[in-house]
Design a protein around this motif. Structure first.
Motif, PDB file in Angstrom:
ATOM      1  N   GLY A 185       0.839  -1.196   0.000  1.00 43.85           N
ATOM      2  CA  GLY A 185       0.000   0.000   0.000  1.00 43.85           C
ATOM      3  C   GLY A 185       0.869   1.239   0.000  1.00 43.85           C
ATOM      4  O   GLY A 185       2.106   1.158  -0.072  1.00 43.85           O
ATOM      5  N   PRO A 186       0.261   2.415   0.099  1.00 43.98           N
ATOM      6  CA  PRO A 186       1.047   3.651   0.062  1.00 43.98           C
ATOM      7  C   PRO A 186       1.921   3.824   1.295  1.00 43.98           C
ATOM      8  O   PRO A 186       1.572   3.385   2.394  1.00 43.98           O
ATOM      9  N   VAL A 187       3.067   4.469   1.082  1.00 46.54           N
ATOM     10  CA  VAL A 187       4.005   4.785   2.159  1.00 46.54           C
ATOM     11  C   VAL A 187       4.267   6.284   2.114  1.00 46.54           C
ATOM     12  O   VAL A 187       4.499   6.848   1.041  1.00 46.54           O
ATOM     13  N   ARG A 188       4.240   6.921   3.274  1.00 43.50           N
ATOM     14  CA  ARG A 188       4.430   8.369   3.319  1.00 43.50           C
ATOM     15  C   ARG A 188       5.864   8.732   2.968  1.00 43.50           C
ATOM     16  O   ARG A 188       6.814   8.011   3.305  1.00 43.50           O
ATOM     17  N   LEU A 189       6.014   9.873   2.316  1.00 41.85           N
ATOM     18  CA  LEU A 189       7.341  10.310   1.887  1.00 41.85           C
ATOM     19  C   LEU A 189       8.321  10.509   3.034  1.00 41.85           C
ATOM     20  O   LEU A 189       9.506  10.176   2.889  1.00 41.85           O
ATOM     21  N   PRO A 190       7.892  11.055   4.189  1.00 42.86           N
ATOM     22  CA  PRO A 190       8.865  11.176   5.293  1.00 42.86           C
ATOM     23  C   PRO A 190       9.453   9.837   5.714  1.00 42.86           C
ATOM     24  O   PRO A 190      10.622   9.761   6.097  1.00 42.86           O
ATOM     25  N   VAL A 191       8.660   8.763   5.646  1.00 47.77           N
ATOM     26  CA  VAL A 191       9.179   7.436   5.991  1.00 47.77           C
ATOM     27  C   VAL A 191      10.238   7.006   4.967  1.00 47.77           C
ATOM     28  O   VAL A 191      11.306   6.491   5.333  1.00 47.77           O
ATOM     29  N   LEU A 192       9.951   7.238   3.692  1.00 50.30           N
ATOM     30  CA  LEU A 192      10.912   6.888   2.649  1.00 50.30           C
ATOM     31  C   LEU A 192      12.181   7.721   2.768  1.00 50.30           C
ATOM     32  O   LEU A 192      13.294   7.211   2.584  1.00 50.30           O
ATOM     33  N   LEU A 193      12.008   9.000   3.080  1.00 51.55           N
ATOM     34  CA  LEU A 193      13.186   9.876   3.222  1.00 51.55           C
ATOM     35  C   LEU A 193      14.046   9.425   4.393  1.00 51.55           C
ATOM     36  O   LEU A 193      15.286   9.417   4.305  1.00 51.55           O
ATOM     37  N   ASP A 194      13.405   9.032   5.491  1.00 57.64           N
ATOM     38  CA  ASP A 194      14.165   8.560   6.650  1.00 57.64           C
ATOM     39  C   ASP A 194      14.932   7.287   6.305  1.00 57.64           C
ATOM     40  O   ASP A 194      16.111   7.139   6.666  1.00 57.64           O
ATOM     41  N   MET A 195      14.285   6.371   5.586  1.00 61.00           N
ATOM     42  CA  MET A 195      14.978   5.142   5.193  1.00 61.00           C
ATOM     43  C   MET A 195      16.107   5.446   4.223  1.00 61.00           C
ATOM     44  O   MET A 195      17.200   4.854   4.314  1.00 61.00           O
ATOM     45  N   LEU A 196      15.882   6.372   3.282  1.00 59.52           N
ATOM     46  CA  LEU A 196      16.935   6.746   2.339  1.00 59.52           C
ATOM     47  C   LEU A 196      18.122   7.340   3.078  1.00 59.52           C
ATOM     48  O   LEU A 196      19.280   7.020   2.779  1.00 59.52           O
ATOM     49  N   ASP A 197      17.848   8.192   4.052  1.00 61.39           N
ATOM     50  CA  ASP A 197      18.920   8.805   4.842  1.00 61.39           C
ATOM     51  C   ASP A 197      19.732   7.734   5.564  1.00 61.39           C
ATOM     52  O   ASP A 197      20.967   7.759   5.572  1.00 61.39           O
ATOM     53  N   GLN A 198      19.036   6.774   6.163  1.00 63.30           N
ATOM     54  CA  GLN A 198      19.743   5.704   6.878  1.00 63.30           C
ATOM     55  C   GLN A 198      20.574   4.854   5.921  1.00 63.30           C
ATOM     56  O   GLN A 198      21.719   4.501   6.231  1.00 63.30           O
ATOM     57  N   ARG A 199      19.996   4.526   4.779  1.00 59.92           N
ATOM     58  CA  ARG A 199      20.706   3.651   3.834  1.00 59.92           C
ATOM     59  C   ARG A 199      21.939   4.344   3.263  1.00 59.92           C
ATOM     60  O   ARG A 199      22.995   3.721   3.127  1.00 59.92           O
ATOM     61  N   VAL A 200      21.813   5.620   2.928  1.00 57.23           N
ATOM     62  CA  VAL A 200      22.964   6.362   2.410  1.00 57.23           C
ATOM     63  C   VAL A 200      24.050   6.447   3.481  1.00 57.23           C
ATOM     64  O   VAL A 200      25.246   6.313   3.186  1.00 57.23           O
ATOM     65  N   ALA A 201      23.638   6.663   4.744  1.00 56.95           N
ATOM     66  CA  ALA A 201      24.627   6.698   5.830  1.00 56.95           C
ATOM     67  C   ALA A 201      25.339   5.352   5.951  1.00 56.95           C
ATOM     68  O   ALA A 201      26.562   5.295   6.173  1.00 56.95           O
ATOM     69  N   GLU A 202      24.586   4.241   5.793  1.00 56.47           N
ATOM     70  CA  GLU A 202      25.217   2.919   5.848  1.00 56.47           C
ATOM     71  C   GLU A 202      26.215   2.736   4.712  1.00 56.47           C
ATOM     72  O   GLU A 202      27.319   2.206   4.919  1.00 56.47           O
ATOM     73  N   LEU A 203      25.849   3.187   3.525  1.00 56.88           N
ATOM     74  CA  LEU A 203      26.750   3.050   2.382  1.00 56.88           C
ATOM     75  C   LEU A 203      28.032   3.838   2.600  1.00 56.88           C
ATOM     76  O   LEU A 203      29.123   3.383   2.254  1.00 56.88           O
ATOM     77  N   ARG A 204      27.883   5.026   3.157  1.00 58.30           N
ATOM     78  CA  ARG A 204      29.081   5.844   3.405  1.00 58.30           C
ATOM     79  C   ARG A 204      29.943   5.224   4.490  1.00 58.30           C
ATOM     80  O   ARG A 204      31.179   5.270   4.413  1.00 58.30           O
ATOM     81  N   THR A 205      29.302   4.632   5.509  1.00 56.93           N
ATOM     82  CA  THR A 205      30.080   3.967   6.560  1.00 56.93           C
ATOM     83  C   THR A 205      30.847   2.780   5.978  1.00 56.93           C
ATOM     84  O   THR A 205      32.021   2.568   6.286  1.00 56.93           O
ATOM     85  N   GLU A 206      30.168   2.007   5.124  1.00 58.47           N
ATOM     86  CA  GLU A 206      30.834   0.870   4.490  1.00 58.47           C
ATOM     87  C   GLU A 206      32.001   1.324   3.622  1.00 58.47           C
ATOM     88  O   GLU A 206      33.065   0.709   3.622  1.00 58.47           O
ATOM     89  N   ARG A 207      31.809   2.428   2.911  1.00 59.47           N
ATOM     90  CA  ARG A 207      32.865   2.908   2.031  1.00 59.47           C
ATOM     91  C   ARG A 207      34.062   3.421   2.821  1.00 59.47           C
ATOM     92  O   ARG A 207      35.205   3.357   2.369  1.00 59.47           O
TER      93      ARG A 207
END
Length: 483
Positions: A185-207
């Motif tokens: 079903g639909p997901v609110r944009l703030p939830v997606l933005l929060d997940m995107l922020d976390q995932r990008v932070a994980e990628l940078r930590t891995e790098r």
């Protein structure tokens, strides 16, 4: 170097296998029951209808280009150096189809990414999917999935965004798509933005992880810091999320946004379309559409016979080839197989030459003549070596580096079109190059018409984020005509 650093990513060199072995890799699949799609998923015919609707403009333009090319002196419409339609051709198409030149350019890009149009030495020719567009739902769905995999090319990224953060967002999107799929079903944009922020932070930590024994003040650190500073000064993650969602809507994977997006962005939502939901499920389950049963091959055309034999192991397939050949004159059968090999389906090209191996000596003259055709030359040379008693394991040594690379891309196209994603990743092992950067450099230079689709599919399938990013960048460079 860590495995996430593409500059030194090594390919495991293995004995170079002939086309027959590559074909076995394409057609060998795990013996397990196909999982059932989630409840509420439309049947394949309805999904194909929706895919045709998304790509209706691209298919219409591809047919126009085919009709114009058929009447042109050179036999095909010529594209620009970057693969785009020249201004004059775009204006002609716009006038003929009642569109604006910008709409024509958009449809042209979609047609290329979906395999409806292919470029051969700058000449535009209809792809095999266009020929099967009205009768083959599987071809339609695969064409749409190819467009979906290339969503980041569908719309230009924000001008202020640096290449590193754009690559991170593209790399993070599968996790967001999985959330959208699992939410049903639909997901609110703030939830997606929060997940995107976390995932990008994980990628940078891995790098930024420093392996044991490596100097943390290594020369690359300053470069990484400079890239991070450039990205920080550019587009925000919220802007890049908007870009990503808009691009996914453009390719038909997300439901179009409503008017609340402008007035109340905090309550805005994103939701997968049935096509997008099905495609994400397919990727999560790592399955592909099953081929049709090979029953009745003897009475079929050469193309239908080869498609029917595609999932057979080599022994039963050879029996089918011999039975099909026995019902025809040698000359007409050889010519029909070579005609299939000249088509756009790379898997059928390899299978056609396997069937020609069952013909043997009577096919030698025709195969030698086919060796003068660039698209058939690698297959023909391997056939001739094996026909003359050469060792199949060393037969690829007769190919030049460029011919071997072209054959690698062609086989990868067969895997991307007909195989499971892990087989495409495994196909890296058969490359003659010693490292990923060299492979990408030579793949870009060889000029295979399916290069962009192969690289996009490989980037979407590969589990190594750094390697996937390098492959995706190479696909973008080929698509835009860059170096």
């Amino acid at each position: 170097m860590t495995s996430r650093t593409p500059r030194d990513s090594r390919l495991r060199l293995v004995p170079r296998q002939p086309v027959a072995a590559a074909r076995r890799a394409v057609t060998t699949r795990a013996k397990r029951p196909a999982p059932r799609p989630p409840e509420g998923t439309p049947p394949p015919a309805e999904l194909a209808r929706q895919a045709r609707a998304v790509l209706a403009g691209a298919a219409r333009l591809a047919r126009w280009a085919d009709s114009v090319g058929a009447g042109a002196a050179g036999g095909s419409l010529r594209a620009g150096l970057d693969g785009a339609l020249p201004k004059a051709a775009a204006e002609r198409a716009a006038e003929a189809l009642g569109l604006t030149p910008q709409q024509v350019r958009t449809d042209w890009d979609r047609a290329r990414l979906a395999g409806l149009v292919e470029l051969h030495d700058g000449l535009a020719r209809p792809g095999w999917r266009l020929r099967a567009w009205d009768r083959d739902d599987t071809a339609v769905l695969r064409g749409w999935v190819a467009l979906f995999d290339a969503w980041s090319l569908a719309r230009p990224a924000p001008a202020a965004a640096g290449p590193a953060i754009v690559a991170e967002v593209v790399e993070a999107l599968p996790q967001l798509l999985s959330l959208l799929h699992l939410s049903a079903g639909p997901v609110r944009l703030p939830v997606l933005l929060d997940m995107l922020d976390q995932r990008v932070a994980e990628l940078r930590t891995e790098r930024c992880e420093v392996p044991y024994g490596q100097d943390p003040a290594a020369p690359g650190s300053a470069d990484d810091a400079a890239v991070a500073a450039d990205d920080a000064a550019g587009a925000s993650l919220a802007e890049l999320l908007d870009w990503s969602l808009d691009a996914l809507r453009t390719v038909g994977a997300l439901v179009p946004a409503d008017g609340a997006r402008e007035t109340a962005p905090d309550v805005c939502e994103a939701q997968l379309t049935p096509l997008g939901n099905w495609s994400v499920w397919v990727k999560l389950e790592q399955i592909c559409v099953a081929a049709q049963s090979p029953a009745g091959n003897i009475e079929q055309s050469g193309e239908a016979m080869l498609r029917g034999c595609a999932r057979l192991t080599p022994g039963p397939a050879r029996a089918e080839y011999r039975a099909w050949l026995a019902a025809r004159s040698v000359g007409s059968a050889v010519e029909e197989l070579l005609t299939v090999a000249r088509g756009e389906d790379a898997l059928l090209r390899g299978l056609a030459f396997e069937a020609l191996r069952a013909v043997g000596a009577p096919a030698e003259a025709a195969v030698r003549a086919a060796a003068d055709e660039p698209g058939l030359r690698p297959y023909a040379l391997l056939w001739l070596v094996e026909h003359e008693g050469g060792d199949p394991e060393t037969a690829p040594d007769v190919l030049t580096r460029e011919e071997s690379t072209w054959l690698w891309v062609d086989t990868a196209a067969a895997v991307a079109d007909h195989g499971e994603t892990q087989l495409l990743v495994r196909h890296l092992d058969s490359a003659v190059q010693g490292s990923v950067p060299r492979l990408l450099e030579e793949v870009r230079a060889v000029g295979h018409p399916r290069t962009v689709q192969v690289l996009v599919a490989l980037a979407a399938a590969h589990p190594d984020p750094a390697l996937a990013k390098a492959v995706r960048r190479a696909a973008f460079q080929v698509h835009t005509g860059g170096v």
